[in-house]
Design a protein around this motif. Structure first.
Motif, mmCIF file in Angstrom:
data_model
loop_
_atom_site.group_PDB
_atom_site.id
_atom_site.type_symbol
_atom_site.label_atom_id
_atom_site.label_comp_id
_atom_site.label_asym_id
_atom_site.label_seq_id
_atom_site.Cartn_x
_atom_site.Cartn_y
_atom_site.Cartn_z
ATOM 1 N N PHE A 51 0.872 -1.298 0.015
ATOM 2 C CA PHE A 51 -0.038 -0.030 -0.131
ATOM 3 C C PHE A 51 0.920 1.275 0.090
ATOM 4 N N TRP A 52 2.033 1.278 0.980
ATOM 5 C CA TRP A 52 2.931 2.448 1.021
ATOM 6 C C TRP A 52 3.512 2.547 -0.392
ATOM 7 N N PHE A 53 3.935 1.530 -1.021
ATOM 8 C CA PHE A 53 4.562 1.531 -2.095
ATOM 9 C C PHE A 53 3.878 2.301 -3.239
ATOM 10 N N LYS A 54 2.743 1.754 -3.429
ATOM 11 C CA LYS A 54 1.691 2.184 -4.540
ATOM 12 C C LYS A 54 1.088 3.681 -4.261
ATOM 13 N N TYR A 55 1.022 3.795 -2.903
ATOM 14 C CA TYR A 55 0.696 5.183 -2.725
ATOM 15 C C TYR A 55 1.680 6.249 -3.076
ATOM 16 N N ALA A 56 2.991 5.938 -2.421
ATOM 17 C CA ALA A 56 4.206 7.091 -2.975
ATOM 18 C C ALA A 56 4.064 6.935 -4.523
ATOM 19 N N TYR A 57 4.107 6.010 -5.259
ATOM 20 C CA TYR A 57 4.493 5.885 -6.562
ATOM 21 C C TYR A 57 3.149 6.755 -7.287
ATOM 22 N N MET A 58 2.146 6.616 -6.778
ATOM 23 C CA MET A 58 0.944 7.341 -7.578
ATOM 24 C C MET A 58 1.185 8.825 -7.140
ATOM 25 N N GLU A 59 1.767 9.188 -5.928
ATOM 26 C CA GLU A 59 1.960 10.825 -5.952
ATOM 27 C C GLU A 59 3.297 11.147 -6.767
ATOM 28 N N GLU A 60 4.121 10.162 -6.505
ATOM 29 C CA GLU A 60 5.061 10.743 -7.637
ATOM 30 C C GLU A 60 4.717 10.850 -9.070
ATOM 31 N N LEU A 61 3.878 9.924 -9.284
ATOM 32 C CA LEU A 61 3.574 9.968 -10.929
ATOM 33 C C LEU A 61 2.904 10.980 -11.282
ATOM 34 N N ILE A 62 1.866 11.697 -10.448
ATOM 35 C CA ILE A 62 1.112 12.815 -10.775
ATOM 36 C C ILE A 62 1.923 14.015 -10.512
ATOM 37 N N GLY A 63 3.196 13.890 -10.137
ATOM 38 C CA GLY A 63 3.944 15.148 -9.741
ATOM 39 C C GLY A 63 3.670 15.755 -8.387
ATOM 40 N N GLU A 64 2.998 14.986 -7.588
ATOM 41 C CA GLU A 64 3.040 15.670 -6.082
ATOM 42 C C GLU A 64 4.429 15.099 -5.411
ATOM 43 N N TYR A 65 5.246 15.657 -5.569
ATOM 44 C CA TYR A 65 6.581 15.051 -4.891
ATOM 45 C C TYR A 65 6.703 15.566 -3.252
ATOM 46 N N VAL A 66 5.946 16.380 -3.116
ATOM 47 C CA VAL A 66 5.910 16.960 -1.786
ATOM 48 C C VAL A 66 5.064 15.974 -0.976
ATOM 49 N N LYS A 67 4.136 15.540 -1.385
ATOM 50 C CA LYS A 67 2.983 14.326 -0.679
ATOM 51 C C LYS A 67 3.722 13.128 -1.047
ATOM 52 N N ALA A 68 4.549 12.732 -1.794
ATOM 53 C CA ALA A 68 5.021 11.625 -1.925
ATOM 54 C C ALA A 68 6.060 11.362 -0.899
ATOM 55 N N ARG A 69 6.829 12.683 -0.666
ATOM 56 C CA ARG A 69 7.749 12.590 0.425
ATOM 57 C C ARG A 69 7.136 12.470 1.772
ATOM 58 N N GLY A 70 5.903 13.250 2.170
ATOM 59 C CA GLY A 70 5.153 12.882 3.012
ATOM 60 C C GLY A 70 4.709 11.555 3.470
ATOM 61 N N VAL A 71 4.377 10.671 2.392
ATOM 62 C CA VAL A 71 3.797 9.544 2.495
ATOM 63 C C VAL A 71 5.217 8.497 2.889
ATOM 64 N N PHE A 72 6.279 8.824 2.233
ATOM 65 C CA PHE A 72 7.463 8.107 2.850
ATOM 66 C C PHE A 72 7.678 8.396 4.272
ATOM 67 N N ALA A 73 7.606 9.714 4.497
ATOM 68 C CA ALA A 73 8.167 9.973 5.896
ATOM 69 C C ALA A 73 7.051 9.274 7.010
ATOM 70 N N ARG A 74 5.907 9.491 6.551
ATOM 71 C CA ARG A 74 4.982 8.671 7.589
ATOM 72 C C ARG A 74 5.344 7.222 7.590
ATOM 73 N N TRP A 75 5.657 6.724 6.578
ATOM 74 C CA TRP A 75 6.063 5.290 6.414
ATOM 75 C C TRP A 75 7.259 4.823 7.394
ATOM 76 N N MET A 76 8.178 5.687 7.237
ATOM 77 C CA MET A 76 9.308 5.312 8.084
ATOM 78 C C MET A 76 9.223 5.293 9.316
ATOM 79 N N GLU A 77 8.238 5.931 9.889
ATOM 80 C CA GLU A 77 7.665 6.116 11.455
ATOM 81 C C GLU A 77 7.370 4.727 11.822
#
Length: 140
Positions: A51-77
């Motif tokens: 889920f995390w992989f696909k969520y971050a991938y989707m955000e990166e794919l649509i160009g929402e890099y800040v949101k993708a970074r936020g998804v990764f940061a939440r995941w690392m917690e």
């Protein structure tokens, strides 16, 4: 009203239903709907890395890099595995952010080997070797 002694039957839903639901929303270009499905999926099943992989991938794919970074940061917690950390490192490398990539690298090493890993240079596993070579490429 349900009596306290009567067990309530709850249908357990596996990870497949939200995954395919979000995929369908993405294919039909309903980004906000897909985002809502991914948010619920990572909230209720935070240990499912897919889920995390696909969520971050989707955000990166649509160009929402800040949101993708936020998804990764939440995941690392949640203290994910090594593949997750390396995906985050590669994301930061693709974004051309060497300073953030170094921070992610040090976060991984501290999460994996403890706070003294940065000072001692823990090199006990192949992935740590790869991470250190990545740091050398970034000029750490």
């Amino acid at each position: 009203m349900i009596a306290a002694s009567v067990p309530v039957k709850v249908a357990r839903v596996g990870w497949g239903l939200p995954y395919f639901h979000a995929e369908m929303e993405m294919k039909n270009k309903f980004v906000n709907h897909a985002r809502n499905v991914w948010e619920r999926a990572v909230y209720y099943l935070p240990r499912e890395d897919q889920f995390w992989f696909k969520y971050a991938y989707m955000e990166e794919l649509i160009g929402e890099y800040v949101k993708a970074r936020g998804v990764f940061a939440r995941w690392m917690e949640w203290g994910p595995g090594e593949k997750a950390w390396m995906a985050y490192l590669r994301f930061e490398e693709r974004m051309g952010e060497p300073v953030r990539a170094k921070q992610v690298l040090y976060g991984y090493l501290e999460a994996r080997y403890g706070p003294e890993a940065r000072a001692t240079g823990a090199r006990t596993r192949p992935l740590a070797e790869m991470a250190w070579s990545f740091a050398q490429r970034l000029g750490a």
